[in-house]
Scaffold this motif. Structure first.
Motif, PDB file in Angstrom:
ATOM      1  N   LYS A  72       0.823  -1.206   0.000  1.00  0.00           N
ATOM      2  CA  LYS A  72       0.000   0.000   0.000  1.00  0.00           C
ATOM      3  C   LYS A  72       0.856   1.253   0.000  1.00  0.00           C
ATOM      4  CE  LYS A  72      -3.638   2.423   2.386  1.00  0.00           C
ATOM      5  NZ  LYS A  72      -4.423   2.547   3.583  1.00  0.00           N
ATOM      6  N   LEU A  74       1.844   2.558  -3.324  1.00  0.00           N
ATOM      7  CA  LEU A  74       0.773   3.167  -4.108  1.00  0.00           C
ATOM      8  C   LEU A  74       0.273   4.490  -3.542  1.00  0.00           C
ATOM      9  CD1 LEU A  74      -1.346  -0.032  -4.785  1.00  0.00           C
ATOM     10  CD2 LEU A  74       0.278   1.052  -6.330  1.00  0.00           C
ATOM     11  N   THR A  75       0.366   4.682  -2.219  1.00  0.00           N
ATOM     12  CA  THR A  75      -0.331   5.817  -1.617  1.00  0.00           C
ATOM     13  C   THR A  75       0.516   6.790  -0.809  1.00  0.00           C
ATOM     14  OG1 THR A  75      -0.855   4.529   0.354  1.00  0.00           O
ATOM     15  CG2 THR A  75      -2.484   4.503  -1.430  1.00  0.00           C
ATOM     16  N   ASP A  76       1.665   6.384  -0.315  1.00  0.00           N
ATOM     17  CA  ASP A  76       2.377   7.223   0.647  1.00  0.00           C
ATOM     18  C   ASP A  76       3.324   8.255   0.046  1.00  0.00           C
ATOM     19  OD1 ASP A  76       0.996   5.913   2.568  1.00  0.00           O
ATOM     20  OD2 ASP A  76       2.706   4.849   3.423  1.00  0.00           O
ATOM     21  N   ARG A  77       3.576   8.211  -1.214  1.00  0.00           N
ATOM     22  CA  ARG A  77       4.477   9.192  -1.824  1.00  0.00           C
ATOM     23  C   ARG A  77       3.739  10.488  -2.104  1.00  0.00           C
ATOM     24  NH1 ARG A  77       8.541   5.922  -5.730  1.00  0.00           N
ATOM     25  NH2 ARG A  77       9.251   4.525  -4.107  1.00  0.00           N
ATOM     26  N   LYS A  78       4.447  11.593  -1.950  1.00  0.00           N
ATOM     27  CA  LYS A  78       3.887  12.913  -2.238  1.00  0.00           C
ATOM     28  C   LYS A  78       4.745  13.588  -3.283  1.00  0.00           C
ATOM     29  CE  LYS A  78       0.829  12.556   1.042  1.00  0.00           C
ATOM     30  NZ  LYS A  78      -0.070  11.526   0.784  1.00  0.00           N
ATOM     31  N   PRO A 117       1.788  11.356  -5.278  1.00  0.00           N
ATOM     32  CA  PRO A 117       1.737   9.908  -5.522  1.00  0.00           C
ATOM     33  C   PRO A 117       2.181   9.578  -6.946  1.00  0.00           C
ATOM     34  CG  PRO A 117      -0.473  10.832  -5.482  1.00  0.00           C
ATOM     35  CD  PRO A 117       0.463  11.931  -5.083  1.00  0.00           C
ATOM     36  N   GLU A 172     -10.433  -2.395  -4.943  1.00  0.00           N
ATOM     37  CA  GLU A 172     -10.129  -1.292  -4.028  1.00  0.00           C
ATOM     38  C   GLU A 172      -8.943  -0.463  -4.556  1.00  0.00           C
ATOM     39  OE1 GLU A 172      -8.179  -1.023   0.374  1.00  0.00           O
ATOM     40  OE2 GLU A 172      -9.731  -2.532   0.086  1.00  0.00           O
ATOM     41  N   VAL A 173      -7.903  -1.148  -4.967  1.00  0.00           N
ATOM     42  CA  VAL A 173      -6.718  -0.465  -5.496  1.00  0.00           C
ATOM     43  C   VAL A 173      -7.058   0.259  -6.797  1.00  0.00           C
ATOM     44  CG1 VAL A 173      -4.433  -0.861  -6.509  1.00  0.00           C
ATOM     45  CG2 VAL A 173      -5.045  -1.959  -4.359  1.00  0.00           C
ATOM     46  N   LEU A 218      -8.219   3.878  -6.618  1.00  0.00           N
ATOM     47  CA  LEU A 218      -7.294   4.963  -6.290  1.00  0.00           C
ATOM     48  C   LEU A 218      -7.109   5.858  -7.511  1.00  0.00           C
ATOM     49  CD1 LEU A 218      -4.573   2.943  -4.338  1.00  0.00           C
ATOM     50  CD2 LEU A 218      -6.324   4.434  -3.361  1.00  0.00           C
ATOM     51  N   ARG A 219      -6.996   7.154  -7.286  1.00  0.00           N
ATOM     52  CA  ARG A 219      -6.882   8.105  -8.404  1.00  0.00           C
ATOM     53  C   ARG A 219      -5.610   7.912  -9.218  1.00  0.00           C
ATOM     54  NH1 ARG A 219      -6.772  13.557  -6.435  1.00  0.00           N
ATOM     55  NH2 ARG A 219      -6.863  14.104  -8.621  1.00  0.00           N
ATOM     56  N   ASN A 220      -4.568   7.392  -8.599  1.00  0.00           N
ATOM     57  CA  ASN A 220      -3.288   7.268  -9.288  1.00  0.00           C
ATOM     58  C   ASN A 220      -3.022   5.869  -9.842  1.00  0.00           C
ATOM     59  OD1 ASN A 220      -3.066   6.412  -6.538  1.00  0.00           O
ATOM     60  ND2 ASN A 220      -0.848   6.424  -6.736  1.00  0.00           N
TER      61      ASN A 220
END
Length: 103
Positions: free
Chosen positions: A31, A34-38, A40, A67-68, A71-73
């Motif tokens: 996860k 997929l989600t923690d980078r800024k 993303p 679910e994945v 995600l927008r990215n």
């Protein structure tokens, strides 16, 4: 999920040693990748129908894939068995996986 481990081990750029050691245990599903980078990162996956229908894939994994895919990215597309030259659209792919969950 041996195939998931193989994908993570071959990730580019490779995970640093601490992330690998602490983040690859049971239940870890990548996860953070997929989600923690800024900002993303953008991810695009084309999954062949045969992979989704493999005996190792269960309903929980299909739900997680859906679910994945929300995600927008992340873009998840299904390449069906039939002789299409291209993968299904994002919306068609989501409906395809949802139908598989209901089978």
């Amino acid at each position: 999920m041996w195939y998931a481990r193989a994908l993570i081990e071959n990730r580019l750029p490779p995970l640093d040693e601490d992330t690998w050691r602490h983040g690859s245990g049971p239940g870890w599903r990548g996860k953070a990748i997929l989600t923690d980078r800024k900002p993303p990162g953008a991810f695009s996956f084309v999954v062949y129908e045969a992979v989704l229908r493999a005996p190792q894939v269960d309903t929980e994994q299909l739900h997680r894939l859906l679910e994945v895919a929300r995600l927008r990215n992340v873009m998840v597309q299904v390449l069906p068995f039939d002789l299409r030259a291209q993968a299904l659209s994002l919306a068609e792919s989501a409906r395809f996986i949802e139908r598989m969950v209901d089978e």
